[in-house]
Design a protein around this motif. Structure first.
Motif, PDB file in Angstrom:
ATOM      1  N   MET A 164      10.527  10.447   0.508  1.00 52.14           N
ATOM      2  CA  MET A 164      10.744   9.690   1.442  1.00 52.14           C
ATOM      3  C   MET A 164       9.316   9.058   1.899  1.00 52.14           C
ATOM      4  O   MET A 164       8.361   9.666   2.123  1.00 52.14           O
ATOM      5  CB  MET A 164      11.179  10.326   2.948  1.00 52.14           C
ATOM      6  N   ALA A 165       9.590   7.824   1.877  1.00 52.59           N
ATOM      7  CA  ALA A 165       8.021   6.996   2.121  1.00 52.59           C
ATOM      8  C   ALA A 165       8.276   6.071   3.269  1.00 52.59           C
ATOM      9  O   ALA A 165       9.325   5.214   3.236  1.00 52.59           O
ATOM     10  CB  ALA A 165       7.508   6.349   0.987  1.00 52.59           C
ATOM     11  N   VAL A 166       7.444   6.089   4.445  1.00 48.26           N
ATOM     12  CA  VAL A 166       7.776   5.384   5.537  1.00 48.26           C
ATOM     13  C   VAL A 166       6.554   4.834   6.018  1.00 48.26           C
ATOM     14  O   VAL A 166       5.517   5.404   6.087  1.00 48.26           O
ATOM     15  CB  VAL A 166       8.266   5.996   6.779  1.00 48.26           C
ATOM     16  N   GLN A 167       6.492   3.540   6.510  1.00 45.96           N
ATOM     17  CA  GLN A 167       5.479   3.165   7.343  1.00 45.96           C
ATOM     18  C   GLN A 167       5.787   2.238   8.486  1.00 45.96           C
ATOM     19  O   GLN A 167       6.856   1.651   8.646  1.00 45.96           O
ATOM     20  CB  GLN A 167       4.808   1.980   6.216  1.00 45.96           C
ATOM     21  N   MET A 168       4.882   2.776   9.591  1.00 45.99           N
ATOM     22  CA  MET A 168       5.360   2.061  10.898  1.00 45.99           C
ATOM     23  C   MET A 168       4.020   1.550  11.579  1.00 45.99           C
ATOM     24  O   MET A 168       3.159   2.156  11.365  1.00 45.99           O
ATOM     25  CB  MET A 168       6.118   3.193  11.801  1.00 45.99           C
ATOM     26  N   PRO A 169       4.338   0.540  12.382  1.00 45.35           N
ATOM     27  CA  PRO A 169       2.884   0.019  13.414  1.00 45.35           C
ATOM     28  C   PRO A 169       2.848   1.210  14.202  1.00 45.35           C
ATOM     29  O   PRO A 169       3.507   1.732  14.679  1.00 45.35           O
ATOM     30  CB  PRO A 169       3.360  -1.220  13.934  1.00 45.35           C
ATOM     31  N   PRO A 185      -7.105  -6.599  14.758  1.00 41.79           N
ATOM     32  CA  PRO A 185      -7.028  -5.253  14.275  1.00 41.79           C
ATOM     33  C   PRO A 185      -5.476  -4.839  14.542  1.00 41.79           C
ATOM     34  O   PRO A 185      -4.747  -4.887  15.615  1.00 41.79           O
ATOM     35  CB  PRO A 185      -7.879  -4.583  15.294  1.00 41.79           C
ATOM     36  N   PHE A 186      -5.004  -3.900  13.424  1.00 38.07           N
ATOM     37  CA  PHE A 186      -3.594  -3.490  13.406  1.00 38.07           C
ATOM     38  C   PHE A 186      -3.569  -2.135  12.905  1.00 38.07           C
ATOM     39  O   PHE A 186      -3.721  -1.920  11.657  1.00 38.07           O
ATOM     40  CB  PHE A 186      -2.577  -4.440  12.834  1.00 38.07           C
ATOM     41  N   ARG A 187      -3.073  -1.024  13.653  1.00 35.46           N
ATOM     42  CA  ARG A 187      -3.120   0.146  13.078  1.00 35.46           C
ATOM     43  C   ARG A 187      -1.515   0.554  12.702  1.00 35.46           C
ATOM     44  O   ARG A 187      -0.709   0.219  13.264  1.00 35.46           O
ATOM     45  CB  ARG A 187      -3.738   1.290  14.088  1.00 35.46           C
ATOM     46  N   ARG A 188      -1.677   1.150  11.331  1.00 35.23           N
ATOM     47  CA  ARG A 188      -0.250   1.674  10.964  1.00 35.23           C
ATOM     48  C   ARG A 188      -0.215   3.113  10.434  1.00 35.23           C
ATOM     49  O   ARG A 188      -1.385   3.514  10.008  1.00 35.23           O
ATOM     50  CB  ARG A 188       0.151   0.565   9.945  1.00 35.23           C
ATOM     51  N   LEU A 189       0.898   3.731  10.580  1.00 33.25           N
ATOM     52  CA  LEU A 189       1.072   4.905  10.210  1.00 33.25           C
ATOM     53  C   LEU A 189       1.894   5.221   8.800  1.00 33.25           C
ATOM     54  O   LEU A 189       2.913   4.347   8.804  1.00 33.25           O
ATOM     55  CB  LEU A 189       1.790   5.768  11.113  1.00 33.25           C
ATOM     56  N   PHE A 190       1.413   6.043   7.830  1.00 33.37           N
ATOM     57  CA  PHE A 190       2.092   6.195   6.722  1.00 33.37           C
ATOM     58  C   PHE A 190       2.530   7.597   6.636  1.00 33.37           C
ATOM     59  O   PHE A 190       1.836   8.534   6.924  1.00 33.37           O
ATOM     60  CB  PHE A 190       0.995   5.675   5.517  1.00 33.37           C
ATOM     61  N   ILE A 191       3.946   7.883   6.013  1.00 37.31           N
ATOM     62  CA  ILE A 191       4.328   9.044   5.726  1.00 37.31           C
ATOM     63  C   ILE A 191       4.714   8.847   4.210  1.00 37.31           C
ATOM     64  O   ILE A 191       5.651   8.243   3.934  1.00 37.31           O
ATOM     65  CB  ILE A 191       5.399   9.594   6.726  1.00 37.31           C
ATOM     66  N   VAL A 192       4.432  10.071   3.418  1.00 41.18           N
ATOM     67  CA  VAL A 192       5.088  10.172   1.989  1.00 41.18           C
ATOM     68  C   VAL A 192       5.482  11.740   2.163  1.00 41.18           C
ATOM     69  O   VAL A 192       4.621  12.525   1.825  1.00 41.18           O
ATOM     70  CB  VAL A 192       4.368   9.712   0.767  1.00 41.18           C
ATOM     71  N   ALA A 193       6.718  12.098   2.142  1.00 39.81           N
ATOM     72  CA  ALA A 193       7.280  13.344   1.853  1.00 39.81           C
ATOM     73  C   ALA A 193       7.885  13.608   0.683  1.00 39.81           C
ATOM     74  O   ALA A 193       8.937  12.778   0.542  1.00 39.81           O
ATOM     75  CB  ALA A 193       8.164  13.608   3.262  1.00 39.81           C
ATOM     76  N   THR A 194       7.895  14.769  -0.083  1.00 43.32           N
ATOM     77  CA  THR A 194       8.483  15.002  -1.032  1.00 43.32           C
ATOM     78  C   THR A 194       9.578  16.162  -0.587  1.00 43.32           C
ATOM     79  O   THR A 194       9.149  17.028  -0.030  1.00 43.32           O
ATOM     80  CB  THR A 194       7.772  15.389  -2.137  1.00 43.32           C
ATOM     81  N   ARG A 195      10.869  16.033  -0.762  1.00 40.24           N
ATOM     82  CA  ARG A 195      11.744  16.778  -0.444  1.00 40.24           C
ATOM     83  C   ARG A 195      11.775  18.259  -1.260  1.00 40.24           C
ATOM     84  O   ARG A 195      11.667  18.234  -2.415  1.00 40.24           O
ATOM     85  CB  ARG A 195      13.278  16.208  -0.938  1.00 40.24           C
ATOM     86  N   ALA A 196      11.856  19.497  -0.586  1.00 35.98           N
ATOM     87  CA  ALA A 196      11.730  20.564  -1.396  1.00 35.98           C
ATOM     88  C   ALA A 196      12.793  20.724  -2.484  1.00 35.98           C
ATOM     89  O   ALA A 196      13.873  20.633  -2.111  1.00 35.98           O
ATOM     90  CB  ALA A 196      11.623  21.768  -0.386  1.00 35.98           C
ATOM     91  N   SER A 197      12.527  21.415  -3.473  1.00 39.40           N
ATOM     92  CA  SER A 197      13.524  21.705  -4.524  1.00 39.40           C
ATOM     93  C   SER A 197      14.351  22.877  -3.923  1.00 39.40           C
ATOM     94  O   SER A 197      14.067  23.734  -3.480  1.00 39.40           O
ATOM     95  CB  SER A 197      12.758  22.113  -5.829  1.00 39.40           C
ATOM     96  N   ASP A 250       0.833  -1.285  -0.019  1.00 36.65           N
ATOM     97  CA  ASP A 250       0.079  -0.086   0.063  1.00 36.65           C
ATOM     98  C   ASP A 250       0.885   1.250  -0.146  1.00 36.65           C
ATOM     99  O   ASP A 250       0.359   2.341  -0.514  1.00 36.65           O
ATOM    100  CB  ASP A 250      -0.814   0.089   1.201  1.00 36.65           C
ATOM    101  N   LEU A 251       1.882   1.374   0.370  1.00 32.64           N
ATOM    102  CA  LEU A 251       2.715   2.326   0.697  1.00 32.64           C
ATOM    103  C   LEU A 251       3.628   2.696  -0.649  1.00 32.64           C
ATOM    104  O   LEU A 251       3.550   3.693  -1.079  1.00 32.64           O
ATOM    105  CB  LEU A 251       3.909   2.080   1.883  1.00 32.64           C
ATOM    106  N   ILE A 252       3.911   1.601  -1.443  1.00 32.78           N
ATOM    107  CA  ILE A 252       4.502   1.482  -2.688  1.00 32.78           C
ATOM    108  C   ILE A 252       3.266   2.400  -3.454  1.00 32.78           C
ATOM    109  O   ILE A 252       3.682   2.967  -4.319  1.00 32.78           O
ATOM    110  CB  ILE A 252       4.912   0.114  -3.055  1.00 32.78           C
ATOM    111  N   ALA A 253       2.201   1.854  -3.394  1.00 32.70           N
ATOM    112  CA  ALA A 253       1.164   2.274  -4.611  1.00 32.70           C
ATOM    113  C   ALA A 253       0.881   3.761  -4.168  1.00 32.70           C
ATOM    114  O   ALA A 253       0.304   4.445  -5.060  1.00 32.70           O
ATOM    115  CB  ALA A 253      -0.251   1.575  -4.258  1.00 32.70           C
ATOM    116  N   ALA A 254       1.117   4.371  -2.833  1.00 24.90           N
ATOM    117  CA  ALA A 254       1.211   5.840  -2.444  1.00 24.90           C
ATOM    118  C   ALA A 254       2.120   6.374  -3.013  1.00 24.90           C
ATOM    119  O   ALA A 254       2.038   7.740  -3.109  1.00 24.90           O
ATOM    120  CB  ALA A 254       0.704   5.910  -1.172  1.00 24.90           C
ATOM    121  N   LEU A 255       3.129   5.957  -3.637  1.00 21.72           N
ATOM    122  CA  LEU A 255       4.036   6.826  -3.880  1.00 21.72           C
ATOM    123  C   LEU A 255       3.951   7.562  -5.263  1.00 21.72           C
ATOM    124  O   LEU A 255       3.271   6.909  -6.056  1.00 21.72           O
ATOM    125  CB  LEU A 255       5.492   5.775  -4.350  1.00 21.72           C
ATOM    126  N   PRO A 256       4.251   8.789  -5.529  1.00 23.10           N
ATOM    127  CA  PRO A 256       4.077   9.924  -6.574  1.00 23.10           C
ATOM    128  C   PRO A 256       4.656   9.115  -7.977  1.00 23.10           C
ATOM    129  O   PRO A 256       5.657   8.575  -7.789  1.00 23.10           O
ATOM    130  CB  PRO A 256       4.671  11.106  -6.187  1.00 23.10           C
TER     131      PRO A 256
END
Length: 256
Positions: free
Chosen positions: A125-130, A244-256, A21-27
């Motif tokens: 930068m794309a991160v997933q953590m429980p 049930p298992f909650r996970r946190l997702f982060i996708v951050a694009t570095r500023a140019s 799911d994290l890979i699918a969310a990559l821009p």
């Protein structure tokens, strides 16, 4: 910690789904360099390598046993033994990916901004953590650890909240990012087999216990924890267990 690839491989599809799911969310992007921090046995690293076949892809992990499995997958990937908590790129990378690994690292307030600085301008930068540490699987683990004769030996080994609130990660990353996307998903895993939540945690959250206790003492701990989990996660009428298992997702694009 002594990771067990076979134990971690149990419930493989459920464990891998958040990573996919994290890979699918990559821009959309065409990276020249991709790094997977905490790559484990390498299955998700290969998904990244197959998505961007022209990129240089590296998988980094602290477990030689996990990397031994990963090395059997594909020689296109550079499999590297290293401490992800101290990792610094030799040159900025275009995609920095980490699935279910950075929760083991301390100091996220400094770690996450430092990792984003290792991403090239316009890179991701794309991160997933429980983030299920308040769930019975973890609260009962800490309770059993605190109440038994092993309490002194296990004191400080099991962390209560290594992953912070979603908004905190936005605040840490936004100053160096052009865009930060943060969200949570709670998966309802349907698990087969006897004591499946125990088997799940033996591969991850229980590792400090397995490294500390031995023999009859470990067996006693496991039985107390197993009994508590059986009440918190009862088997359904069809014999399966819902987790049930909650996970946190982060996708951050570095500023140019």
């Amino acid at each position: 910690m002594a990771w067990d690839p076979a134990q971690y491989g149990l419930f493989e599809a459920a464990r891998a789904r958040p990573g996919h799911d994290l890979i699918a969310a990559l821009p959309p992007c065409k990276p020249a360099t991709v790094v997977d921090l905490g790559c484990g046995a390498g299955k998700l690293t290969m998904a990244l390598a197959n998505r961007w076949s022209a990129a240089e892809v590296a998988g980094i992990d602290s477990s030689a046993a996990m990397l031994g499995r990963a090395a059997l997958l594909d020689a296109r990937v550079a499999w590297e033994l290293g401490d992800i908590r101290q990792w610094t790129p030799k040159a900025p990378v275009d995609v920095l990916f980490s699935n279910a690994a950075l929760q083991w690292a301390e100091g996220h307030g400094t770690l996450f901004p430092r990792l984003l600085k290792g991403v090239s301008p316009g890179g991701v930068m794309a991160v997933q953590m429980p983030r299920n540490f308040a769930s019975p699987s973890h609260t009962l683990l800490r309770q059993v650890a605190a109440e038994g004769p092993w309490a002194a030996a296990l004191e400080g080994r099991l962390r209560e909240a290594p992953v912070h609130d979603p908004a905190q990660y936005y605040d840490w990353l936004a100053p160096a990012a052009s865009h930060v996307d943060v969200w949570e998903t709670e998966y309802l895993h349907v698990l087969d087999g006897p004591d499946p939540v125990l088997e799940w945690t033996k591969a991850t959250a229980m590792l400090p216990v397995l490294e500390t206790l031995r023999g009859a003492e470990l067996a006693d701990f496991m039985e107390r924890y197993r009994a508590a989990l059986a009440v918190a996660y009862p088997r359904r009428a069809d014999g399966r267990t819902l987790f049930p298992f909650r996970r946190l997702f982060i996708v951050a694009t570095r500023a140019s």
